[in-house]
Design a protein around this motif. Structure first.
Motif, PDB file in Angstrom:
ATOM      1  N   ILE A   1       1.266  10.700  -5.515  1.00 28.72           N
ATOM      2  CA  ILE A   1       1.841   9.606  -4.262  1.00 28.72           C
ATOM      3  C   ILE A   1       2.537  10.876  -3.322  1.00 28.72           C
ATOM      4  CG2 ILE A   1       4.066   9.443  -5.339  1.00 28.72           C
ATOM      5  CD1 ILE A   1       4.257   6.823  -4.251  1.00 28.72           C
ATOM      6  N   VAL A   2       2.257  10.384  -1.960  1.00 25.67           N
ATOM      7  CA  VAL A   2       2.782  11.049  -0.820  1.00 25.67           C
ATOM      8  C   VAL A   2       4.265  10.397  -0.570  1.00 25.67           C
ATOM      9  CG1 VAL A   2       2.573  12.011   1.544  1.00 25.67           C
ATOM     10  CG2 VAL A   2       0.689  11.666  -0.171  1.00 25.67           C
ATOM     11  N   PRO A   3       5.326  10.967  -0.471  1.00 24.90           N
ATOM     12  CA  PRO A   3       6.401  10.271   0.015  1.00 24.90           C
ATOM     13  C   PRO A   3       6.456   9.735   1.512  1.00 24.90           C
ATOM     14  CG  PRO A   3       7.113  12.206  -1.139  1.00 24.90           C
ATOM     15  CD  PRO A   3       5.489  12.278  -0.960  1.00 24.90           C
ATOM     16  N   ILE A   4       7.272   8.881   2.061  1.00 28.77           N
ATOM     17  CA  ILE A   4       7.313   8.352   3.370  1.00 28.77           C
ATOM     18  C   ILE A   4       7.761   9.550   4.286  1.00 28.77           C
ATOM     19  CG2 ILE A   4       8.857   6.920   4.882  1.00 28.77           C
ATOM     20  CD1 ILE A   4       6.948   5.319   3.187  1.00 28.77           C
ATOM     21  N   PHE A   5       6.903   9.862   5.196  1.00 30.32           N
ATOM     22  CA  PHE A   5       7.074  10.788   6.319  1.00 30.32           C
ATOM     23  C   PHE A   5       8.314  10.373   7.202  1.00 30.32           C
ATOM     24  CE2 PHE A   5       2.403  11.248   6.050  1.00 30.32           C
ATOM     25  CZ  PHE A   5       2.420  12.186   4.781  1.00 30.32           C
ATOM     26  N   PRO A   6       9.063  11.443   7.649  1.00 30.39           N
ATOM     27  CA  PRO A   6      10.119  10.931   8.669  1.00 30.39           C
ATOM     28  C   PRO A   6       8.996  10.663   9.958  1.00 30.39           C
ATOM     29  CG  PRO A   6      10.438  13.179   7.556  1.00 30.39           C
ATOM     30  CD  PRO A   6       9.121  12.879   7.241  1.00 30.39           C
ATOM     31  N   GLY A   7       9.803   9.710  10.796  1.00 31.56           N
ATOM     32  CA  GLY A   7       9.377   9.705  12.097  1.00 31.56           C
ATOM     33  C   GLY A   7       9.873  10.631  13.089  1.00 31.56           C
ATOM     34  N   PRO A   8       9.401  10.533  14.418  1.00 34.18           N
ATOM     35  CA  PRO A   8       9.759  11.521  15.543  1.00 34.18           C
ATOM     36  C   PRO A   8      11.144  11.343  15.594  1.00 34.18           C
ATOM     37  CG  PRO A   8       8.063   9.788  16.342  1.00 34.18           C
ATOM     38  CD  PRO A   8       8.711   9.100  15.114  1.00 34.18           C
TER      39      PRO A   8
ATOM     40  N   THR B   1       1.013  -1.076   0.059  1.00 39.61           N
ATOM     41  CA  THR B   1      -0.204  -0.043   0.119  1.00 39.61           C
ATOM     42  C   THR B   1       0.979   1.442   0.116  1.00 39.61           C
ATOM     43  OG1 THR B   1      -0.179  -0.007   2.367  1.00 39.61           O
ATOM     44  CG2 THR B   1      -1.820  -1.209   1.362  1.00 39.61           C
ATOM     45  N   MET B   2       0.521   2.418  -0.654  1.00 41.31           N
ATOM     46  CA  MET B   2       1.030   3.558  -0.880  1.00 41.31           C
ATOM     47  C   MET B   2      -0.090   4.678  -0.434  1.00 41.31           C
ATOM     48  SD  MET B   2       3.316   3.514  -4.244  1.00 41.31           S
ATOM     49  CE  MET B   2       4.746   2.167  -4.398  1.00 41.31           C
ATOM     50  N   LEU B   3       0.576   5.733   0.098  1.00 42.59           N
ATOM     51  CA  LEU B   3      -0.616   6.686   0.412  1.00 42.59           C
ATOM     52  C   LEU B   3      -0.475   7.934  -0.739  1.00 42.59           C
ATOM     53  CD1 LEU B   3      -2.140   8.534   2.162  1.00 42.59           C
ATOM     54  CD2 LEU B   3       0.027   9.627   3.085  1.00 42.59           C
ATOM     55  N   PHE B   4      -1.952   7.955  -1.146  1.00 41.14           N
ATOM     56  CA  PHE B   4      -2.189   8.939  -2.440  1.00 41.14           C
ATOM     57  C   PHE B   4      -2.960  10.306  -1.907  1.00 41.14           C
ATOM     58  CE2 PHE B   4      -1.649   4.616  -3.991  1.00 41.14           C
ATOM     59  CZ  PHE B   4      -0.374   4.844  -5.026  1.00 41.14           C
ATOM     60  N   ILE B   5      -2.836  11.219  -2.365  1.00 38.89           N
ATOM     61  CA  ILE B   5      -3.658  12.423  -1.986  1.00 38.89           C
ATOM     62  C   ILE B   5      -4.215  13.457  -3.079  1.00 38.89           C
ATOM     63  CG2 ILE B   5      -1.342  14.066  -1.777  1.00 38.89           C
ATOM     64  CD1 ILE B   5      -2.844  15.050   0.821  1.00 38.89           C
ATOM     65  N   ASN B   6      -5.122  13.828  -3.026  1.00 39.45           N
ATOM     66  CA  ASN B   6      -6.043  14.677  -3.665  1.00 39.45           C
ATOM     67  C   ASN B   6      -5.218  15.900  -4.028  1.00 39.45           C
ATOM     68  OD1 ASN B   6      -7.699  16.267  -5.259  1.00 39.45           O
ATOM     69  ND2 ASN B   6      -9.507  14.989  -4.821  1.00 39.45           N
ATOM     70  N   THR B   7      -4.320  15.874  -5.429  1.00 43.77           N
ATOM     71  CA  THR B   7      -3.545  17.146  -5.470  1.00 43.77           C
ATOM     72  C   THR B   7      -4.380  18.245  -5.747  1.00 43.77           C
ATOM     73  OG1 THR B   7      -2.863  16.352  -7.620  1.00 43.77           O
ATOM     74  CG2 THR B   7      -1.291  15.725  -5.787  1.00 43.77           C
ATOM     75  N   VAL B   8      -5.511  17.942  -6.723  1.00 41.59           N
ATOM     76  CA  VAL B   8      -6.349  19.135  -7.179  1.00 41.59           C
ATOM     77  C   VAL B   8      -6.860  20.074  -5.868  1.00 41.59           C
ATOM     78  CG1 VAL B   8      -8.527  19.850  -8.034  1.00 41.59           C
ATOM     79  CG2 VAL B   8      -7.019  18.079  -9.129  1.00 41.59           C
TER      80      VAL B   8
ATOM     81  N   GLU C   1      -2.553  18.817   8.640  1.00 47.36           N
ATOM     82  CA  GLU C   1      -2.897  19.886   8.482  1.00 47.36           C
ATOM     83  C   GLU C   1      -3.908  19.952   7.212  1.00 47.36           C
ATOM     84  OE1 GLU C   1       0.263  22.589   8.249  1.00 47.36           O
ATOM     85  OE2 GLU C   1       0.594  22.442  10.487  1.00 47.36           O
ATOM     86  N   ALA C   2      -3.409  19.120   6.213  1.00 44.55           N
ATOM     87  CA  ALA C   2      -4.066  18.955   4.733  1.00 44.55           C
ATOM     88  C   ALA C   2      -5.429  18.211   5.287  1.00 44.55           C
ATOM     89  CB  ALA C   2      -3.037  18.056   3.865  1.00 44.55           C
ATOM     90  N   LEU C   3      -5.300  17.353   5.943  1.00 45.19           N
ATOM     91  CA  LEU C   3      -6.617  16.441   6.395  1.00 45.19           C
ATOM     92  C   LEU C   3      -7.759  17.349   6.799  1.00 45.19           C
ATOM     93  CD1 LEU C   3      -5.446  12.957   7.520  1.00 45.19           C
ATOM     94  CD2 LEU C   3      -5.917  13.644   5.169  1.00 45.19           C
ATOM     95  N   LEU C   4      -7.088  18.153   8.063  1.00 43.44           N
ATOM     96  CA  LEU C   4      -8.101  19.179   8.524  1.00 43.44           C
ATOM     97  C   LEU C   4      -8.510  19.949   7.629  1.00 43.44           C
ATOM     98  CD1 LEU C   4      -6.127  19.905  11.818  1.00 43.44           C
ATOM     99  CD2 LEU C   4      -8.449  18.752  11.623  1.00 43.44           C
ATOM    100  N   ALA C   5      -7.666  20.624   6.584  1.00 44.29           N
ATOM    101  CA  ALA C   5      -8.393  21.526   5.460  1.00 44.29           C
ATOM    102  C   ALA C   5      -9.278  20.964   4.517  1.00 44.29           C
ATOM    103  CB  ALA C   5      -7.124  21.876   4.885  1.00 44.29           C
ATOM    104  N   PHE C   6      -9.158  19.677   4.468  1.00 50.76           N
ATOM    105  CA  PHE C   6      -9.938  18.970   3.476  1.00 50.76           C
ATOM    106  C   PHE C   6     -11.378  18.846   4.130  1.00 50.76           C
ATOM    107  CE2 PHE C   6      -6.504  16.001   1.143  1.00 50.76           C
ATOM    108  CZ  PHE C   6      -6.356  17.088   0.366  1.00 50.76           C
TER     109      PHE C   6
ATOM    110  N   SER D   1      -7.597  11.461   0.724  1.00 53.56           N
ATOM    111  CA  SER D   1      -6.388  10.618   0.533  1.00 53.56           C
ATOM    112  C   SER D   1      -6.820   9.119   0.827  1.00 53.56           C
ATOM    113  CB  SER D   1      -5.315  11.194   1.551  1.00 53.56           C
ATOM    114  OG  SER D   1      -5.593  11.073   2.740  1.00 53.56           O
ATOM    115  N   PHE D   2      -5.939   8.145   0.625  1.00 50.50           N
ATOM    116  CA  PHE D   2      -6.319   6.954   0.905  1.00 50.50           C
ATOM    117  C   PHE D   2      -4.734   6.176   0.482  1.00 50.50           C
ATOM    118  CE2 PHE D   2      -6.935   7.431  -3.862  1.00 50.50           C
ATOM    119  CZ  PHE D   2      -6.213   6.541  -4.480  1.00 50.50           C
ATOM    120  N   TYR D   3      -4.944   4.931   1.443  1.00 52.77           N
ATOM    121  CA  TYR D   3      -3.965   3.952   1.366  1.00 52.77           C
ATOM    122  C   TYR D   3      -4.503   2.870   0.441  1.00 52.77           C
ATOM    123  CZ  TYR D   3      -0.650   5.746   4.539  1.00 52.77           C
ATOM    124  OH  TYR D   3       0.385   6.588   5.235  1.00 52.77           O
TER     125      TYR D   3
END
Length: 533
Positions: A330-337, A187-194, A212-217, A310-312
Motif C-alpha cells: 500500500i502507498v500512504p496518502i500523498f501530501p497536497g501542494p 480504493t487504495m493505491l498499491f505499488i509493485n515493491t519488487v 519518478e517511480a512510474l517513469l522508472a517502471f 501500480s493500481f487503484y
C-alpha cells in the motif's frame, strides 16, 4: 447445516403473530392509481413463526442482479438450503449486473412482474417512482407481523429504519447492511515493491516520488508495462486531491463543515487533471483505464509477463492473485501542494436500501416477506454475505463464525461471488464482535484504513438521505447530464489535453445545466437529515 433459528444470537421479545387472510392495500398515502391484491398466503399454510414458512407447495419468481462471475442461483448450496428451510421454491431470474441494469425498467413498466426483486439494483429515484405508482408493495405495516426479526432490528436501530423509509413514509425495499467501516475508502493505491527494490527505490511518499517511480517502471520494463491502471476516473480521487489539493469522490459531491460542495469545478481539480494529461503523454497511465471493466482489469493483474506497476483498487490479491499479493504494498496518502494529506471519503453507504422488494402482483406477499425475514437472522445474514457454513465459513471454538481459508489459487472474492447470493441481510458492528469475524482481507483492510486513511479524512460523506419525489424530479435529469459532461470531459482532457483552454466554458456549461439547483436540493435535504438526526 443448522437452521438460522437454532444458530441465532440476536433475541427480541416479540409475541406470536396471528395469521389472517388479508388484503394488502396498495392505495395508501397518495397513490390513487394503485389496486389491492388479495394475499393468499394462508391457503399455502403460512406458519405463525419459525421455519418452514409454509407447509404447502409454493413457488415464487424472483428477478434481479447478480455478479457476472456468479453461477445460476438455484445451483448454490445456500439457496437450496433456503428452499429446504422455508418450504418455498424460488424460480430465479437474476442476471449479470450490466444486463439487469438495462432490463429492469422495461420489466417493471411491462406489468409482467416477478413476485419479488432480489438484489434489486434500483436507484433511489426508481424506488420513489415505482413505489409511488404502486409497482412496489409498501411493507411497513406488514413488517411487525410478518418480519419479526427485521422488526426487532428496526426497533433497536431507528437509523436503519430512517434510511429505508421513503419521503412518503413507506418502506418499499429491504436493506443490506454490513458495518465494517470500509466503504468510505473504496480504493487504495498499491505499488509493485519488487520492481521498486530492483530499481533501488523506496515506497513513494510524495506525488513527485510516485511520478519518478512510474517513469522508472516505464523505462526499465519496456513495452507493455502499465505503470498505473484503474477502473474509471472515480477511482483516483486521492491522487487528484494530492496533485491539486482538492478533495474529491466519484460523485464529485462532498460535505465539509456542514456545507455540500461540488468538486469538479474547482481550480485544484483542474490543475490535477492537467498534470494527469502530462502523465498520460509520458505513457504512465493505462490507456484503457477510463473504459475497462472489472474482468479486463483483473486479467491485466494476473497476466504473464507481469505488467502492473501500480493500481487503484479495493485490495491487492483480487487484482494480481494470491501468488503475487506479497509483491505489492500500500502507498500512504500523498501530501497536497499545501502539505496536507487528504484521504477522500466516498458517499458509499453501509446501509443500502435496495436489497429486496415485493411487487404488487404477488399474491403471497406475507409468505414472501417471511421468507426474506429468515435472512435477517445474524448467522444467516453472514452466510448470505460470505457463503454457507462448511464451504466458506465455520464455527470456531469461541462460537464465532470465521472464514475457511481459500485454496487452489482462488481469491476470497472469487469464492464469495460463487457461493454467496447477497440479498437482504444485516450484519451490524455489534455482530462483528459477537457473531462473525471479518474475513481476513476485511480485517487487513480495516487496519490499513486505521493507519493510512482515517487520520487524513478530508471530508464528510453525504449521508443516507432519501430525497423526496419532488426533489428527485427537480434534479434527476440535471444530475445525469452533469455527471455525463464531467465523465466525458475528464477522460478527454487526460487523454488529449485542452483543459486550460476549455475550463471556463466547461464551468459555465455546468452552471447552465443546473448545478446550483442540484446543490440547493442536496443542501436542503442534508439540513433536514442533520436536524432530524
Amino acid at each position: 447445516m443448522s437452521t438460522p433459528t437454532r444458530l441465532t444470537r440476536r433475541r427480541f421479545a416479540l409475541g406470536a403473530t396471528a395469521l389472517s387472510v388479508t388484503a394488502l392495500g396498495l392505495a395508501a398515502c397518495g397513490r390513487p392509481s394503485a389496486a389491492e391484491t388479495e394475499d393468499l398466503s394462508a391457503e399455502v399454510g403460512l406458519t405463525e413463526s419459525g421455519l418452514p414458512v409454509v407447509t404447502e407447495e409454493l413457488s415464487l419468481t424472483f428477478g434481479g442482479a447478480k455478479s457476472a462471475l456468479a453461477p445460476d442461483y438455484e445451483t448454490m448450496q445456500l439457496v437450496q438450503t433456503w428452499q429446504e428451510d422455508s418450504g418455498i421454491e424460488v424460480v430465479w431470474n437474476n442476471e449479470p449486473d450490466e444486463v439487469w441494469a438495462e432490463k429492469k425498467n422495461l420489466l417493471l413498466a411491462s406489468g409482467e412482474l416477478p413476485d419479488a426483486l432480489f438484489n434489486t439494483g434500483l436507484s433511489d429515484a426508481e424506488v420513489a417512482k415505482y413505489g409511488d405508482n404502486g409497482t412496489l408493495l409498501a411493507l411497513e405495516e406488514m413488517i411487525p407481523e410478518h418480519a419479526p426479526t427485521l422488526h426487532g432490528i428496526l426497533e433497536q436501530r431507528p437509523d436503519i429504519r430512517s434510511a429505508i423509509t421513503a419521503s412518503d413514509g413507506h418502506i418499499y425495499t429491504l436493506p443490506s447492511v454490513e458495518e465494517l467501516g470500509l466503504v468510505e475508502f473504496p480504493t487504495m493505491l498499491f505499488i509493485n515493491t519488487v520492481w521498486l527494490d530492483e530499481l533501488g527505490m523506496g515506497v513513494p511518499s510524495t506525488v513527485e516520488e510516485y511520478h519518478e517511480a512510474l517513469l522508472a517502471f516505464k523505462e526499465s520494463k519496456g513495452s507493455g508495462v502499465l505503470p498505473l491502471s484503474f477502473i474509471g476516473a472515480g477511482a483516483i480521487a486521492d491522487l487528484i486531491a494530492a496533485i491539486g489539493g482538492q478533495a474529491d469522490n466519484p460523485d464529485h459531491r462532498i460535505v465539509q463543515d456542514g456545507k455540500v460542495i461540488y468538486t469538479a469545478n474547482k481550480d485544484g481539480y483542474r490543475d490535477a487533471i492537467a498534470t494527469l494529461h502530462t502523465w498520460y503523454t509520458e505513457g504512465l497511465i493505462d490507456q484503457e483505464s477510463f473504459a475497462q471493466d472489472y474482468v479486463k482489469f483483473i486479467a491485466k493483474g494476473t497476466s504473464e509477463p507481469q505488467v502492473l506497476g501500480s493500481f487503484y483498487f479495493w485490495e491487492i490479491s483480487e487484482v494480481v492473485g494470491p501468488e503475487r499479493a506479497d509483491e505489492y504494498g500500500i502507498v500512504p496518502i500523498f501530501p497536497g501542494p499545501d502539505g496536507v494529506q487528504r484521504a477522500c471519503v466516498a458517499n458509499n453507504q453501509e446501509i443500502n436500501r435496495g436489497a429486496f422488494a415485493i411487487s404488487r402482483t404477488n399474491q403471497y406477499a406475507a409468505a414472501t416477506l417471511r421468507w426474506a425475514d429468515m435472512l435477517f437472522d445474524p448467522v444467516m445474514s453472514a452466510q448470505a454475505n460470505w457463503g454457507p457454513l462448511g464451504v466458506s465459513q465455520e464455527m470456531n471454538a469461541d462460537g464465532m463464525l470465521e472464514q475457511i481459508p481459500v485454496t487452489g489459487g482462488e481469491t476470497e472474492q472469487e469464492r464469495r461471488v460463487k457461493v454467496a447470493p447477497g440479498g437482504p441481510k444485516i450484519i451490524t458492528a455489534e455482530d462483528f464482535r459477537t457473531v462473525v469475524l471479518p474475513e481476513p482481507r476485511a480485517a487487513e483492510r480495516q487496519a490499513q484504513i486505521k493507519e493510512h486513511y482515517e487520520p487524513h479524512r478530508a471530508n464528510e460523506k453525504y449521508p443516507p438521505v432519501m430525497l423526496s419525489v419532488e426533489e428527485l424530479n427537480r434534479i434527476s435529469t440535471v444530475e445525469t447530464d452533469l455527471q455525463t459532461l464531467v465523465d466525458e470531459k475528464v477522460s478527454t482532457w487526460i487523454v488529449k489535453g485542452g483543459i486550460e483552454d476549455e475550463w471556463d466554458g466547461y464551468v459555465a456549461q455546468l452552471d447552465s445545466i443546473g448545478l446550483s439547483e442540484v446543490l440547493e436540493v442536496y443542501q436542503t435535504a442534508y439540513d433536514r437529515f442533520a436536524e432530524n438526526a
